[in-house]
Design an enzyme around this catalytic site. Structure first.
Site, PDB file in Angstrom:
ATOM      1  N   CYS A 152       0.833   3.448  -7.311  1.00  8.55           N
ATOM      2  CA  CYS A 152      -0.380   2.879  -6.726  1.00  8.55           C
ATOM      3  C   CYS A 152      -0.462   1.442  -7.210  1.00  8.55           C
ATOM      4  O   CYS A 152      -0.206   1.168  -8.395  1.00  8.55           O
ATOM      5  CB  CYS A 152      -1.616   3.667  -7.168  1.00  8.55           C
ATOM      6  SG  CYS A 152      -3.192   2.921  -6.656  1.00  8.55           S
TER       7      CYS A 152
ATOM      8  N   CYS B  96       0.868  -1.180   0.000  1.00  8.14           N
ATOM      9  CA  CYS B  96       0.000   0.000   0.000  1.00  8.14           C
ATOM     10  C   CYS B  96       0.900   1.223   0.000  1.00  8.14           C
ATOM     11  O   CYS B  96       1.708   1.402   0.916  1.00  8.14           O
ATOM     12  CB  CYS B  96      -0.901  -0.012   1.231  1.00  8.14           C
ATOM     13  SG  CYS B  96      -1.931   1.470   1.416  1.00  8.14           S
TER      14      CYS B  96
END
Length: 285
Positions: A198, A87
């Site tokens: 991402c 993440c």
């Protein structure tokens, strides 16, 4: 501060066969699991996606850190030998605190991605795309400049890429149009390297590559982190020596609509069992 050790004791010879833990705020981190499984096919992997509390990017840094601590404790209860924080939001705000608290190797996305980008870049003009939270935290630009102060870094938020990836619009006209709008500024900066900041974005790599230009190297932090964890385990003689294909286990804090469909798209294979973890278990673990 005494570091936490929430791992079960192992008999001699079993330590290397313990799983690698991976967590993310949702399911985007499955792209990282895909890279890990490809790089380390004999490793068992346990994935936790905090789908009940996604997205982390809209939360305060303190809340993100609190959630990351809970996610780490959950994985340690599964006796993992290392943890990959799949993440970018957590990687940008919570890694130092996690390393301070827990006595287990913890690998984030920022450091590995930055190192790979600098290795690939010839002109030190590097672009970064990510969620608004990752870009506003400037984690990649700070890490790139820490490693090489001469680097020129250009960061652009691309929030619509996440729903497009989850919708599976990987070759859709609308995706190309949005990518052209987002990436024009980076194209004008004449970057030669682009970090996909991402974990959802590798799903759209075909579109991103076509729009930004074939001469620009795309950096998938999942690939970079997989190489880092491989080197770490090898150095500690903790690579799985069973000779058998690794087993993947999946845990989530909620099972949203279309979860299996999207998860299989991200992972690139079928998934058989997904276990739901109650939030109370995370909070009290």
């Amino acid at each position: 501060m005494t570091k936490e050790k929430k791992q079960k004791p192992t008999r001699p010879g079993e330590a290397s066969r313990r799983p690698i833990g991976v967590f993310d705020s949702g399911i985007g981190g499955l792209t990282v699991v895909k890279r890990l499984a490809s790089t380390l096919p004999n490793e068992n992997i346990i994935y936790f996606g905090d789908t009940a509390r996604v997205p982390y990017g809209s939360k305060s840094n303190a809340t993100v850190t609190e959630y990351a601590i809970q996610d780490t404790r959950f994985l340690l209860s599964k006796n993992v030998k290392a943890i990959v924080v799949a993440c970018n939001t957590v990687s940008s705000v919570a890694i130092p605190e996690l390393k301070k608290i827990f006595d287990v190797p913890i690998i984030g996305m920022i450091g590995p991605g930055a190192k790979m980008a600098l290795h690939k870049s010839s002109n030190l003009r590097i672009g970064v795309i990510g969620t608004r939270a990752t870009v506003s935290n400037k984690a990649y630009s700070e890490e790139l400049k820490r490693i090489n102060p001469a680097a020129n870094v250009y960061e652009i938020p691309c929030p619509l890429f996440v729903p497009l990836a989850e919708e599976g619009w990987i070759d859709h006209e609308a995706t190309y149009k949005i990518a052209e709008e987002y990436l024009q500024e980076l194209h004008d900066k004449k970057i030669d390297t682009l970090i996909l900041g991402c974990t959802h974005y590798p799903i759209l790599s075909k579109v991103i590559q076509k729009v930004i230009g074939e001469n620009v190297s795309l950096i998938d932090s999942g690939v970079a982190s997989a190489e880092i964890i491989k080197d770490d385990l090898s150095g500690r003689k903790m690579l799985n020596d069973s000779g058998r294909p690794g087993v993947l286990e999946f845990f989530v804090s909620d099972i949203p609509t279309k979860f299996r469909e999207v998860a299989e798209l991200f992972l690139g294979r079928e998934i058989n069992g997904v276990h739901k973890v109650e939030l109370e278990e995370l909070i009290t673990n």
